[in-house]
Scaffold this active site. Sequence first.
Site, PDB file in Angstrom:
ATOM      1  N   ARG A   1      50.359   0.934   9.832  1.00 48.72           N
ATOM      2  CA  ARG A   1      49.994   2.276  10.298  1.00 48.72           C
ATOM      3  C   ARG A   1      50.597   2.526  11.683  1.00 48.72           C
ATOM      4  O   ARG A   1      51.075   3.625  11.959  1.00 48.72           O
ATOM      5  CB  ARG A   1      48.472   2.434  10.336  1.00 48.72           C
ATOM      6  CG  ARG A   1      47.827   2.449   8.955  1.00 48.72           C
ATOM      7  CD  ARG A   1      46.339   2.707   9.028  1.00 48.72           C
ATOM      8  NE  ARG A   1      46.040   4.078   9.436  1.00 48.72           N
ATOM      9  CZ  ARG A   1      44.829   4.503   9.782  1.00 48.72           C
ATOM     10  NH1 ARG A   1      43.807   3.656   9.793  1.00 48.72           N
ATOM     11  NH2 ARG A   1      44.635   5.762  10.129  1.00 48.72           N
TER      12      ARG A   1
ATOM     13  N   CYS B   1      42.241   3.392  17.981  1.00 46.71           N
ATOM     14  CA  CYS B   1      42.395   2.975  16.590  1.00 46.71           C
ATOM     15  C   CYS B   1      42.578   4.236  15.752  1.00 46.71           C
ATOM     16  O   CYS B   1      43.284   5.142  16.179  1.00 46.71           O
ATOM     17  CB  CYS B   1      41.179   2.163  16.138  1.00 46.71           C
ATOM     18  SG  CYS B   1      39.617   3.050  16.304  1.00 46.71           S
TER      19      CYS B   1
END
Length: 275
Positions: free
Chosen positions: A172, A230
């Site tokens: 990611r 995050c």
Amino acid sequence: MNATITASELASDLAGPNPPVLLDVRWQLGGPDLRSAYEEAHIPGAVFVDLDSELAGPAGAAGRHPLPDPEVFGAAMRAAGVSGNRDVVVYDGGQGWAAARAWWLLGHSGHPSVRVLDGGFAAWTGPVSSAVPAPAPGTFVPAPGARPSLDADAAAALAQSGLLLDARAGERYRGEVEPIDRVGGHIPGAVSAPTSENVTEDGRFLPAPELADRFTSLGATPAVEVGVYCGSGVSGAHQVLALAVAGIPAALYVGSWSEWSQDESRPVAVGPDPQ
């Protein structure tokens, strides 16, 4: 006080004269709440806390898990029996993310004594219960700001002036996949540091010296300000907790990638390098 507690230490504390308040924060990303699992079996005396409705505000421009309204959060904590003068222990199913979110939020809101059960419910070998307790109301009143946090602009600046760690999975960060948010990639200047590398296979944290070595190798030195983000401020809290175990203070960008990526004017970096 340590940021974590072992199952054996918790058993001892629960048997002592001043047992901690226990919060069960089992949660799964994108799934239904795990109240039913709590009702089937939990550590005796634990009160269930729902991350999505009590440890976060409604999803929107500030991200998928923005900070909750202090009044809503405070009411949930008081209903669970939380007071400022009584220790709190939080646990989840074992991944540690949700428990870390509760740990971070309570600390951010001014509670002086919160620990996470290392390894979560999976590490507990003592008795379990299906009885839902009715604790006496607590007196905790949130006073936000006791732990450092970042907004999007501060995170962008820290990625250039200090060390901003991206706690998501490497794919990611690199922008190879993005299963949730509008676009993949990372904040320019951020360093990839997947949360999964903070723990052993059973979900317990690595020893503090190993965590310190890990973060030092990523650039965390005493002279460097450290921040974490995050996807939506949940696994990032786990990274802040890991840093605390290692003795390294860090700020959390709560909005994280879910807020950053919504704004098309903000730059996005892809690939394995920070820039």
